[in-house]
Design a protein around this motif. Structure first.
Motif, PDB file in Angstrom:
ATOM      1  N   VAL A 190      31.002 -24.994   6.027  1.00 18.58           N
ATOM      2  CA  VAL A 190      30.262 -26.009   5.275  1.00 18.58           C
ATOM      3  C   VAL A 190      29.679 -25.410   3.999  1.00 18.58           C
ATOM      4  O   VAL A 190      29.790 -25.987   2.915  1.00 18.58           O
ATOM      5  N   VAL A 191      29.063 -24.230   4.126  1.00 17.09           N
ATOM      6  CA  VAL A 191      28.462 -23.578   2.958  1.00 17.09           C
ATOM      7  C   VAL A 191      29.530 -23.274   1.908  1.00 17.09           C
ATOM      8  O   VAL A 191      29.361 -23.559   0.718  1.00 17.09           O
ATOM      9  N   GLY A 192      30.642 -22.685   2.334  1.00 14.13           N
ATOM     10  CA  GLY A 192      31.695 -22.315   1.404  1.00 14.13           C
ATOM     11  C   GLY A 192      32.348 -23.497   0.711  1.00 14.13           C
ATOM     12  O   GLY A 192      32.835 -23.374  -0.412  1.00 14.13           O
ATOM     13  N   LEU A 193      32.350 -24.657   1.374  1.00 12.42           N
ATOM     14  CA  LEU A 193      32.973 -25.845   0.803  1.00 12.42           C
ATOM     15  C   LEU A 193      32.014 -26.667  -0.054  1.00 12.42           C
ATOM     16  O   LEU A 193      32.431 -27.315  -1.014  1.00 12.42           O
ATOM     17  N   VAL A 234      36.056 -18.516   2.105  1.00 11.69           N
ATOM     18  CA  VAL A 234      36.259 -19.965   2.149  1.00 11.69           C
ATOM     19  C   VAL A 234      36.218 -20.545   0.741  1.00 11.69           C
ATOM     20  O   VAL A 234      37.126 -21.276   0.317  1.00 11.69           O
ATOM     21  N   SER A 235      35.183 -20.239  -0.012  1.00 10.37           N
ATOM     22  CA  SER A 235      35.021 -20.827  -1.342  1.00 10.37           C
ATOM     23  C   SER A 235      36.094 -20.342  -2.317  1.00 10.37           C
ATOM     24  O   SER A 235      36.582 -21.114  -3.154  1.00 10.37           O
ATOM     25  N   ASP A 236      36.488 -19.075  -2.201  1.00 16.39           N
ATOM     26  CA  ASP A 236      37.484 -18.551  -3.129  1.00 16.39           C
ATOM     27  C   ASP A 236      38.875 -19.090  -2.828  1.00 16.39           C
ATOM     28  O   ASP A 236      39.664 -19.354  -3.747  1.00 16.39           O
ATOM     29  N   LEU A 237      39.200 -19.264  -1.546  1.00 12.60           N
ATOM     30  CA  LEU A 237      40.504 -19.818  -1.193  1.00 12.60           C
ATOM     31  C   LEU A 237      40.623 -21.281  -1.610  1.00 12.60           C
ATOM     32  O   LEU A 237      41.691 -21.723  -2.047  1.00 12.60           O
ATOM     33  N   VAL A 238      39.540 -22.029  -1.478  1.00 11.09           N
ATOM     34  CA  VAL A 238      39.580 -23.463  -1.776  1.00 11.09           C
ATOM     35  C   VAL A 238      39.393 -23.746  -3.265  1.00 11.09           C
ATOM     36  O   VAL A 238      40.113 -24.556  -3.859  1.00 11.09           O
ATOM     37  N   TYR A 239      38.419 -23.075  -3.899  1.00  7.05           N
ATOM     38  CA  TYR A 239      38.065 -23.397  -5.288  1.00  7.05           C
ATOM     39  C   TYR A 239      38.328 -22.254  -6.271  1.00  7.05           C
ATOM     40  O   TYR A 239      38.168 -22.444  -7.474  1.00  7.05           O
ATOM     41  N   MET A 240      38.681 -21.065  -5.759  1.00  8.24           N
ATOM     42  CA  MET A 240      38.789 -19.867  -6.589  1.00  8.24           C
ATOM     43  C   MET A 240      37.470 -19.587  -7.301  1.00  8.24           C
ATOM     44  O   MET A 240      37.430 -19.258  -8.494  1.00  8.24           O
ATOM     45  N   ILE A 241      36.376 -19.759  -6.555  1.00 14.06           N
ATOM     46  CA  ILE A 241      35.022 -19.514  -7.061  1.00 14.06           C
ATOM     47  C   ILE A 241      34.250 -18.704  -6.022  1.00 14.06           C
ATOM     48  O   ILE A 241      34.349 -18.968  -4.820  1.00 14.06           O
ATOM     49  N   ILE A 242      33.483 -17.730  -6.482  1.00 15.75           N
ATOM     50  CA  ILE A 242      32.522 -17.027  -5.636  1.00 15.75           C
ATOM     51  C   ILE A 242      31.145 -17.469  -6.117  1.00 15.75           C
ATOM     52  O   ILE A 242      30.688 -17.031  -7.175  1.00 15.75           O
ATOM     53  N   PRO A 243      30.468 -18.362  -5.386  1.00 13.84           N
ATOM     54  CA  PRO A 243      29.235 -18.993  -5.884  1.00 13.84           C
ATOM     55  C   PRO A 243      28.090 -17.993  -6.090  1.00 13.84           C
ATOM     56  O   PRO A 243      27.830 -17.146  -5.239  1.00 13.84           O
ATOM     57  N   ASP A 244      27.402 -18.121  -7.224  1.00 16.17           N
ATOM     58  CA  ASP A 244      26.255 -17.263  -7.503  1.00 16.17           C
ATOM     59  C   ASP A 244      25.134 -17.462  -6.481  1.00 16.17           C
ATOM     60  O   ASP A 244      24.444 -16.504  -6.118  1.00 16.17           O
ATOM     61  N   THR A 252      50.557 -16.633 -12.261  1.00 16.98           N
ATOM     62  CA  THR A 252      49.866 -17.550 -11.362  1.00 16.98           C
ATOM     63  C   THR A 252      48.637 -16.859 -10.780  1.00 16.98           C
ATOM     64  O   THR A 252      48.753 -15.805 -10.153  1.00 16.98           O
ATOM     65  N   PRO A 253      47.438 -17.416 -10.997  1.00 10.96           N
ATOM     66  CA  PRO A 253      46.224 -16.763 -10.481  1.00 10.96           C
ATOM     67  C   PRO A 253      46.156 -16.853  -8.962  1.00 10.96           C
ATOM     68  O   PRO A 253      46.568 -17.847  -8.372  1.00 10.96           O
ATOM     69  N   ILE A 254      45.674 -15.802  -8.342  1.00 16.80           N
ATOM     70  CA  ILE A 254      45.460 -15.797  -6.897  1.00 16.80           C
ATOM     71  C   ILE A 254      44.022 -15.368  -6.638  1.00 16.80           C
ATOM     72  O   ILE A 254      43.464 -14.551  -7.380  1.00 16.80           O
ATOM     73  N   PRO A 255      43.393 -15.936  -5.614  1.00 19.16           N
ATOM     74  CA  PRO A 255      42.002 -15.563  -5.314  1.00 19.16           C
ATOM     75  C   PRO A 255      41.921 -14.117  -4.834  1.00 19.16           C
ATOM     76  O   PRO A 255      42.635 -13.712  -3.911  1.00 19.16           O
ATOM     77  N   PHE A 256      41.060 -13.332  -5.470  1.00 17.28           N
ATOM     78  CA  PHE A 256      40.924 -11.922  -5.132  1.00 17.28           C
ATOM     79  C   PHE A 256      39.857 -11.705  -4.050  1.00 17.28           C
ATOM     80  O   PHE A 256      39.829 -10.650  -3.399  1.00 17.28           O
TER      81      PHE A 256
END
Length: 247
Positions: free
Chosen positions: A18-21, A111-121, A216-220
């Motif tokens: 839930v948090v990651g999404l 979770v967040s990087d796979l779905v949005y390619m973002i690591i939330p601050d 093609t970008p991939i989540p790191f």
């Protein structure tokens, strides 16, 4: 105790989904309650038991029969396994707090990087403060290794981000600051090496098997998570084995 930690891991893993999404979308993690993304029907406790609801429902929504991504129960199961592993490695100690927080951080950012390619601050700040408190309770030896690791991790990734002209995201840079805080100077360098190796390997496989473009970008983030946890739990053994093998 292992069973108890596994159950805790399943529960927290569901929450971390839930948090990651939600956090990357600036959504509340408590409201609104969970609903099916297809039919918008509110989910009850019968639909939300980690892993087991997915199994009993056959991987489909109880109401509209839409398939539920297996990604959700897999992350719950992975969290349960990692919680148990952390307990078995650290026992009841101050370091167990750090280990569980570290695992939690990487589950959420995966979770967040796979779905949005973002690591939330927000996740990095909150978990970072908690990890800092954990390192005060259970410091590295010597204590300044955490400070050195954080400085090296941040500026090394910052330099890579500049040289690569955006190839490394700002979230990755801040994440390596936390990795250095937890694992120290040697740990952060080993994490970068292992994560880069895994990322390059997966990238080559994607190009050869799935004909993806090299640009093609991939989540790191997931690769960082794998490398960081390997180093955290077994970094000293890996380093000793490497030195024995080549020197």
């Amino acid at each position: 105790m292992s069973i108890l930690f596994f159950l805790y891991g399943l529960i927290f893993g569901s929450f971390y989904n839930v948090v990651g999404l939600r956090v990357p979308n600036d959504e509340s993690i408590v409201h609104p309650p969970s609903t099916c993304p297809t039919c918008k029907h509110r989910l009850t406790w019968k639909d939300l038991v980690p892993v087991f609801s997915y199994m009993f429902l056959g991987g489909k929504c109880r109401h509209c029969k839409t398939s539920i991504p297996i990604f959700y129960p897999l992350m719950e199961l992975l969290t349960g396994i990692l919680f148990v592993y952390a307990y078995l490695q650290e026992g009841f100690s101050g370091e167990l707090i750090v280990a569980l927080l570290y695992v939690s951080l990487f589950v959420i950012i995966t979770v967040s990087d796979l779905v949005y390619m973002i690591i939330p601050d927000k996740v990095l700040i909150i978990l970072g403060l908690m990890l800092l408190a954990g390192r005060i309770i259970s410091p590295l030896d010597p204590w300044w290794e955490s400070l050195a690791g954080a400085i090296i991790g941040f500026f090394l990734l910052w330099l890579i981000a500049i040289v690569s002209k955006g190839g490394m995201g700002g979230g990755d840079v801040k994440l390596f600051l936390l990795i250095g805080l937890v694992s120290g100077s040697k740990g952060v360098l080993m994490t970068l090496f292992i994560a880069s190796f895994i990322g390059a390997f997966i990238g080559v496989i994607s190009i050869l098997l799935f004909h993806q473009d090299r640009k093609t970008p991939i989540p790191f983030g997931p690769f960082i998570a794998i490398g960081a946890l390997i180093v955290y739990f077994h970094g000293n053994q890996l380093l000793e084995s490497y030195l024995n093998l080549f020197f």
